[in-house]
Design a protein around this motif. Structure first.
Motif, PDB file in Angstrom:
ATOM      1  N   GLU A  46     -59.258 -38.250  32.591  1.00 17.28           N
ATOM      2  CA  GLU A  46     -59.302 -38.919  33.534  1.00 17.28           C
ATOM      3  C   GLU A  46     -58.642 -40.523  32.953  1.00 17.28           C
ATOM      4  OE1 GLU A  46     -59.719 -42.283  36.114  1.00 17.28           O
ATOM      5  OE2 GLU A  46     -60.460 -40.367  36.781  1.00 17.28           O
ATOM      6  N   ASP A  47     -58.349 -41.427  32.907  1.00 19.88           N
ATOM      7  CA  ASP A  47     -57.789 -42.654  32.286  1.00 19.88           C
ATOM      8  C   ASP A  47     -58.755 -43.736  33.288  1.00 19.88           C
ATOM      9  OD1 ASP A  47     -56.578 -43.086  35.496  1.00 19.88           O
ATOM     10  OD2 ASP A  47     -54.604 -42.528  34.625  1.00 19.88           O
ATOM     11  N   GLN A  48     -59.283 -43.946  33.912  1.00 18.49           N
ATOM     12  CA  GLN A  48     -59.943 -44.922  34.583  1.00 18.49           C
ATOM     13  C   GLN A  48     -61.820 -44.716  34.422  1.00 18.49           C
ATOM     14  OE1 GLN A  48     -59.207 -45.397  38.501  1.00 18.49           O
ATOM     15  NE2 GLN A  48     -57.148 -46.998  38.130  1.00 18.49           N
ATOM     16  N   LYS A  49     -62.120 -45.227  34.567  1.00 18.08           N
ATOM     17  CA  LYS A  49     -63.457 -45.381  34.914  1.00 18.08           C
ATOM     18  C   LYS A  49     -64.513 -46.420  35.690  1.00 18.08           C
ATOM     19  CE  LYS A  49     -65.248 -49.461  31.294  1.00 18.08           C
ATOM     20  NZ  LYS A  49     -66.303 -49.306  29.793  1.00 18.08           N
ATOM     21  N   PRO A  50     -65.619 -45.675  36.526  1.00 23.03           N
ATOM     22  CA  PRO A  50     -65.920 -45.843  36.871  1.00 23.03           C
ATOM     23  C   PRO A  50     -67.146 -47.339  36.610  1.00 23.03           C
ATOM     24  CG  PRO A  50     -67.326 -44.206  37.070  1.00 23.03           C
ATOM     25  CD  PRO A  50     -66.110 -44.359  35.036  1.00 23.03           C
ATOM     26  N   GLU A  51     -66.458 -48.854  38.048  1.00 24.79           N
ATOM     27  CA  GLU A  51     -67.121 -49.591  37.494  1.00 24.79           C
ATOM     28  C   GLU A  51     -68.390 -49.924  38.987  1.00 24.79           C
ATOM     29  OE1 GLU A  51     -65.950 -51.489  35.370  1.00 24.79           O
ATOM     30  OE2 GLU A  51     -63.877 -50.442  34.636  1.00 24.79           O
ATOM     31  N   TRP A  52     -69.090 -50.522  38.092  1.00 20.33           N
ATOM     32  CA  TRP A  52     -70.665 -50.468  38.716  1.00 20.33           C
ATOM     33  C   TRP A  52     -70.663 -52.196  39.482  1.00 20.33           C
ATOM     34  CZ3 TRP A  52     -71.591 -45.827  41.043  1.00 20.33           C
ATOM     35  CH2 TRP A  52     -71.603 -44.750  40.133  1.00 20.33           C
ATOM     36  N   LYS A  53     -70.912 -52.061  40.602  1.00 21.58           N
ATOM     37  CA  LYS A  53     -71.850 -53.016  41.001  1.00 21.58           C
ATOM     38  C   LYS A  53     -72.952 -52.877  40.756  1.00 21.58           C
ATOM     39  CE  LYS A  53     -71.944 -56.738  43.813  1.00 21.58           C
ATOM     40  NZ  LYS A  53     -71.187 -57.842  45.189  1.00 21.58           N
ATOM     41  N   ILE A  54     -74.078 -52.944  40.674  1.00 23.80           N
ATOM     42  CA  ILE A  54     -76.131 -52.462  40.679  1.00 23.80           C
ATOM     43  C   ILE A  54     -76.938 -54.007  41.560  1.00 23.80           C
ATOM     44  CG2 ILE A  54     -78.078 -52.463  39.211  1.00 23.80           C
ATOM     45  CD1 ILE A  54     -76.350 -51.622  36.846  1.00 23.80           C
ATOM     46  N   LEU A  55     -77.163 -53.215  42.849  1.00 22.37           N
ATOM     47  CA  LEU A  55     -78.083 -54.296  43.286  1.00 22.37           C
ATOM     48  C   LEU A  55     -79.395 -54.291  43.121  1.00 22.37           C
ATOM     49  CD1 LEU A  55     -75.660 -52.788  46.336  1.00 22.37           C
ATOM     50  CD2 LEU A  55     -74.982 -55.045  44.852  1.00 22.37           C
ATOM     51  N   ALA A  56     -80.022 -54.998  44.497  1.00 20.71           N
ATOM     52  CA  ALA A  56     -81.124 -54.706  44.007  1.00 20.71           C
ATOM     53  C   ALA A  56     -81.891 -53.740  44.659  1.00 20.71           C
ATOM     54  CB  ALA A  56     -81.724 -57.040  44.260  1.00 20.71           C
ATOM     55  N   ASP A  57     -81.080 -53.183  45.771  1.00 27.39           N
ATOM     56  CA  ASP A  57     -81.725 -52.725  46.212  1.00 27.39           C
ATOM     57  C   ASP A  57     -82.582 -51.556  45.849  1.00 27.39           C
ATOM     58  OD1 ASP A  57     -80.186 -53.845  47.459  1.00 27.39           O
ATOM     59  OD2 ASP A  57     -80.166 -52.867  49.492  1.00 27.39           O
ATOM     60  N   LYS A  58     -84.012 -50.995  45.994  1.00 25.23           N
ATOM     61  CA  LYS A  58     -84.534 -49.820  45.387  1.00 25.23           C
ATOM     62  C   LYS A  58     -85.468 -48.976  46.588  1.00 25.23           C
ATOM     63  CE  LYS A  58     -85.606 -52.555  41.572  1.00 25.23           C
ATOM     64  NZ  LYS A  58     -86.854 -52.539  40.150  1.00 25.23           N
TER      65      LYS A  58
END
Length: 295
Positions: free
Chosen positions: A121-133
Motif C-alpha cells: 500500500e502506497d497511500q494512507k487514510p487521510e482522516w477528517k475527525i468530526l464532533a459527532d459522537k
C-alpha cells in the motif's frame, strides 16, 4: 473439485506464540452491485500485538488450520503419501491485511487464480475527525471520514481502546475503529467482541519440491501497478496461471481431477470448467471493497 497429489515430502512447522489482542468484527457486504438485497457476512479477526496487526477471515483460518493438521497427522511417520483435501467450507473472504509497527507498512494479501500476492500500500487514510459522537455497543465513539480505495468511508473510533488501528487497511485515528462503513452501505465492519489470546503462526510449511497449489507457496510482493496488470491478464485468460503451474510439476507427480459428482475429468475439461466458473464469478462479485485496485 478435489485435487489429489501423490507425493513424498518432509513437513516442518515452526510455531511462535505471543500475547495478542484479538478483536472480532462482523463484516457485512454486498458482493454484487446489481443485487443489493443479497447481503453476505463473515466474522473477521484483527490480531494486534507489539509488532503490528493482521486482519483476516476466521472461517478461512479455521479451514486452513484443519487442513494443515490433517497433513501433519498423515505424515507423522516422516516420508510417505499425502491426500490433500480442501475444506467444504473454506470461507468466503480470502484476503488479509497486515500492518507492521511503528512505520505502518501495509500489505494486502490477495489471490489471483492459484497465485498469492502481497500488494504494497502506497497511500494512507487521510482522516477528517468530526464532533459527532455515539455509543456503539459498550464503546463511546467519535466520527471520522476519509476517501480511500475508490470509496468514501465513515468510521467510528473509541479512545477507550488505545490502538490506532482498525479493520482492513484503516488506521491512524486516536483509538481503535469500532465501526467502519462505506457511504453506499456495501461494506460494513462492526466490532462485536475481543479477547487476549496466545496466537500462533505457522512460519514454514515445506512440501518438498512439489507445487501444491497454494498450500506452501510464498506470496509474491508487488506494487499496485503490477497487481493491476496481473488482474487484467487473469480477466483475459483465467486458466493461464494453472497451465503454467501444471507445466512445472516434478516428474512422477500424479494429479487426479474429479468433478462435483466424483467423475474423473481430463485437463481440457478442467480448464473449461475453470474458465466458466471464473467468468460467472466476475459477474457475481463486481463490488470489491477497494474498487480502484481492480480497474
Amino acid at each position: 473439485m478435489k485435487t489429489i497429489l501423490n507425493v513424498s515430502f518432509l513437513l516442518l512447522s515452526v510455531l511462535i506464540f505471543s500475547q495478542t489482542n484479538r478483536f472480532f468484527y462482523d463484516y457485512k457486504f454486498v458482493p454484487d452491485s446489481t443485487d443489493k438485497a443479497k447481503v453476505m457476512n463473515a466474522v473477521m479477526l484483527l490480531d494486534i500485538d507489539k509488532n503490528g496487526s493482521k486482519y483476516y477471515s476466521r472461517e478461512k483460518f479455521v479451514s486452513d488450520s484443519t487442513m494443515k493438521a490433517d497433513i501433519t497427522k498423515q505424515m507423522q511417520g516422516g516420508f510417505g503419501n499425502v491426500n490433500i483435501k480442501r475444506s467444504n467450507k473454506p470461507g468466503i473472504i480470502y484476503t488479509s491485511v497486515t500492518k507492521s509497527y511503528p512505520d505502518y507498512k501495509v500489505l494486502l494479501s490477495e489471490k489471483i487464480g492459484q497465485t498469492g500476492y502481497k500488494i504494497v500500500e502506497d497511500q494512507k487514510p487521510e482522516w477528517k475527525i468530526l464532533a459527532d459522537k455515539q455509543k456503539i455497543g459498550e464503546y463511546n465513539t467519535q466520527k471520522a471520514t476519509t476517501s480511500f480505495g475508490g470509496r468514501d468511508w465513515i468510521a467510528w473510533f473509541s479512545i477507550d481502546i488505545p490502538f490506532q488501528d482498525g479493520p482492513y487497511k484503516f488506521y491512524g485515528l486516536p483509538g481503535l475503529i469500532v465501526k467502519l462503513e462505506d457511504k453506499t452501505g456495501s461494506h460494513i465492519m462492526t466490532l462485536v467482541g475481543n479477547k487476549k489470546t496466545e496466537a500462533s503462526t505457522v512460519e514454514e510449511l515445506k512440501l518438498g519440491n512439489v507445487i501444491t497449489f497454494g498450500i506452501d507457496d510464498k506470496d509474491i510482493e508487488v506494487s499496485k501497478k503490477q497487481f493491476k496488470k496481473v488482474w487484467k491478464d487473469y480477466l483475459a485468460d483465467p486458466t493461464k496461471d494453472m497451465k503454467q503451474r501444471m507445466s512445472t510439476l516434478p516428474a512422477g507427480a500424479v494429479v487426479k481431477m474429479k468433478n462435483a459428482d466424483g467423475r474423473d475429468i481430463d485437463m481440457n475439461e478442467m480448464y473449461k470448467n475453470m474458465e466458466k466458473n471464473a467468468r460467472e464469478g466476475f459477474k457475481k462479485n463486481n463490488n470489491p471493497i477497494e474498487p480502484e485496485l481492480f480497474k
